[in-house]
Design an enzyme around this catalytic site. Structure first.
Site, PDB file in Angstrom:
ATOM      1  N   GLY A  34      59.278 -10.971 -57.214  1.00 58.24           N
ATOM      2  CA  GLY A  34      58.500 -12.081 -57.745  1.00 58.24           C
ATOM      3  C   GLY A  34      57.516 -12.537 -56.693  1.00 58.24           C
ATOM      4  O   GLY A  34      57.862 -12.689 -55.518  1.00 58.24           O
ATOM      5  N   ASN A  38      58.609 -13.727 -53.013  1.00 56.34           N
ATOM      6  CA  ASN A  38      58.271 -12.847 -51.891  1.00 56.34           C
ATOM      7  C   ASN A  38      57.507 -13.597 -50.807  1.00 56.34           C
ATOM      8  O   ASN A  38      57.783 -13.452 -49.613  1.00 56.34           O
ATOM      9  CB  ASN A  38      57.431 -11.662 -52.374  1.00 56.34           C
ATOM     10  CG  ASN A  38      58.222 -10.674 -53.206  1.00 56.34           C
ATOM     11  OD1 ASN A  38      59.456 -10.653 -53.164  1.00 56.34           O
ATOM     12  ND2 ASN A  38      57.528  -9.852 -53.961  1.00 56.34           N
ATOM     13  N   PHE A 102      57.764  -6.354 -68.669  1.00 55.47           N
ATOM     14  CA  PHE A 102      57.940  -7.595 -67.927  1.00 55.47           C
ATOM     15  C   PHE A 102      58.453  -8.654 -68.879  1.00 55.47           C
ATOM     16  O   PHE A 102      57.834  -8.936 -69.907  1.00 55.47           O
ATOM     17  CB  PHE A 102      56.634  -8.061 -67.284  1.00 55.47           C
ATOM     18  CG  PHE A 102      56.785  -9.365 -66.538  1.00 55.47           C
ATOM     19  CD1 PHE A 102      57.431  -9.395 -65.313  1.00 55.47           C
ATOM     20  CD2 PHE A 102      56.322 -10.558 -67.073  1.00 55.47           C
ATOM     21  CE1 PHE A 102      57.599 -10.585 -64.623  1.00 55.47           C
ATOM     22  CE2 PHE A 102      56.488 -11.763 -66.400  1.00 55.47           C
ATOM     23  CZ  PHE A 102      57.134 -11.777 -65.167  1.00 55.47           C
ATOM     24  N   ASP A 242      51.963  -9.708 -50.796  1.00 53.75           N
ATOM     25  CA  ASP A 242      52.634 -11.002 -50.661  1.00 53.75           C
ATOM     26  C   ASP A 242      52.946 -11.287 -49.197  1.00 53.75           C
ATOM     27  O   ASP A 242      52.761 -12.410 -48.710  1.00 53.75           O
ATOM     28  CB  ASP A 242      53.926 -11.027 -51.483  1.00 53.75           C
ATOM     29  CG  ASP A 242      53.697 -10.777 -52.960  1.00 53.75           C
ATOM     30  OD1 ASP A 242      52.601 -11.119 -53.459  1.00 53.75           O
ATOM     31  OD2 ASP A 242      54.602 -10.243 -53.621  1.00 53.75           O
TER      32      ASP A 242
END
Length: 319
Positions: A34, A38, A102, A242
């Protein structure tokens, strides 16, 4: 998951309107992820105290414990008892083709979270608005403006879902704008702004270029290119962007200029690239300094050294 074969060999011409397939996979790897988690995880590991804001399901307890043990404040998380935590499920074949789904789950409720009660009484330096439900992204951007808190815009995967006005609203006035190279071009097309106009509307524009490193542009148009720290091995690109974002913000927060912050961020991103999973990486100060010196020269490494050592001096956490 991995399917030992080719998806294409199982599609029948003329029958694609009634596909019914099940692939027997030979591997299952469940990883924490996510975007928000992250970034927060990396900030926590690097000695900051990030507040995670998002909606999760009743199945979040184990993940919450993991994040909290790594320095993440989860008090801003909304638990939706009737839904599961968002989940991405992907099967890859031998040709690296993918079939994925998802499940947003509790994320549908993320717009219900108000920032004011979360930030009240706290010294919050920045709100990073990442990919979530568009209405939540817009709401939290507007709330950050109203609260007078600088915000970073990181629309990433949601750009295809956003219309022109939404893109403009999410970006205009951001202290930082994070995109990759493709996302930047998509953002320009959607907003209808020229690159110079976009640049003038944000404090600092940071564009990641994959193996090409990153490009940093201030609102006067001055550009700085920073090479990537070369990886020793490439195991998994998931979460690399990220990690870069978190490392860059830690660098700035520690007093580094934008170039040195991007160099520090590149080291952290490469550590993620060399590990399997976005939250399984490790980084040792001495080895990290050696890699910074190899990539950018000894003076750059010496400039970053105090920040690196301080960031990694946090107490050890349970795995």
């Amino acid at each position: 998951m991995h399917f030992p074969g080719r998806f294409s060999e199982n599609f029948v011409a003329g029958q694609l309107d009634r596909v019914s397939l099940s692939f027997l996979v030979d591997d299952l790897d469940v990883r924490r992820g996510g975007v928000a988690a992250n970034i927060a995880f990396t900030l926590g590991v690097l000695g900051r105290r990030p507040i995670l804001v998002g909606a999760v399901g009743a199945d979040f307890a184990d993940y919450r414990s993991w994040l909290e043990r790594h320095g993440v404040d989860c008090s801003g998380v909304l638990t939706v008892e009737t839904a599961h935590t968002p989940r991405f499920t992907c099967t890859t074949d031998d040709e690296q083709c993918q079939i994925a789904s998802f499940y947003p789950g509790a994320m549908d409720r993320s717009a219900d979270i108000a920032l004011q009660p979360i930030v009240h009484g706290r010294d919050v330096a920045l709100v990073l608005v990442g990919a979530s439900m568009p209405e939540a992204m817009l709401a939290h951007t507007a709330q950050a403006r109203a609260l007078g808190i600088p915000f970073a815009a990181d629309p990433s995967q949601q750009l295809p879902r956003l219309d022109a006005d939404q893109c403009r609203d999410l970006v205009d006035g951001a202290a930082y704008l994070f995109t990759n190279e493709y996302e930047l071009q998509l953002l320009l097309r959607k907003t209808g702004w020229a690159e110079r106009d976009l640049t003038a509307r944000v404090g600092l524009r940071i564009t990641t270029l994959g193996a090409g490193g990153s490009l940093i542009v201030d609102n006067a148009g001055h550009e700085t290119r920073v090479a990537a720290v070369p990886p020793k091995a490439i195991l998994d690109p998931t979460g690399v962007g990220d990690a870069f974002r978190a490392g860059f913000l830690v660098g700035l927060d520690s007093g580094l200029d934008s170039e040195a912050s991007a160099q520090f961020a590149s080291l952290v991103a490469t550590a993620v690239l060399e590990s399997t999973g976005a939250q399984e990486w490790t980084l040792e100060p001495d080895a990290g300094l050696a890699r910074l010196a190899d990539a950018y020269g000894r003076p750059a490494a010496e400039r970053i050294e105090p920040v690196l050592r301080e960031a990694l001096a946090a107490p050890a956490v349970l795995s």
